[in-house]
Design an enzyme around this catalytic site. Structure first.
Site, PDB file in Angstrom:
ATOM      1  NE  ARG A  18      -2.169  -1.349   3.450  1.00 33.31           N
ATOM      2  CZ  ARG A  18      -2.555  -1.159   4.701  1.00 33.31           C
ATOM      3  NH1 ARG A  18      -3.704  -0.590   4.968  1.00 33.31           N
ATOM      4  NH2 ARG A  18      -1.793  -1.533   5.700  1.00 33.31           N
ATOM      5  CG  ASN A  36      -4.426  -4.376   3.453  1.00 34.10           C
ATOM      6  OD1 ASN A  36      -3.858  -4.227   2.368  1.00 34.10           O
ATOM      7  ND2 ASN A  36      -3.760  -4.414   4.593  1.00 34.10           N
TER       8      ASN A  36
END
Length: 90
Positions: A18, A36
């Site tokens: 990320r 997520n």
């Protein structure tokens, strides 16, 4: 201006993916978000100039050195006006 909903599958959680995507988005002047998913994938919405979005997606497909991208799905969606940055959602 293009906006895409993207889901990335593979080893993409717990490996800094990320943050890699956030850094890459800023480099290509992309706005949007990433988070997520419960199943182990990562989903995001990204927006920017069409050429920049294509370059960004190509970098995301490569991943960082710890991630292992197995599959990626991209679907074009409507743009959001006045979005100013890219953020990680927890």
């Amino acid at each position: 201006m293009s906006r895409y909903f993207i889901e990335v599958f593979g080893r993409v959680q717990g490996v800094g993916f990320r943050y890699f995507v956030e850094y890459t988005a800023k480099a290509f002047h992309i706005t949007g978000w990433i988070k997520n998913c419960e199943g182990g994938s990562v989903m995001m919405e990204v927006q920017g100039k069409s050429d920049n979005v294509i370059l960004f997606i190509n970098q995301v497909k490569k991943g960082n050195r710890f991630a292992k991208i197995e599959d990626i799905t991209c679907r074009e969606i409507g743009p959001i006006s006045k979005e100013k940055n890219f953020r990680v959602i927890y």
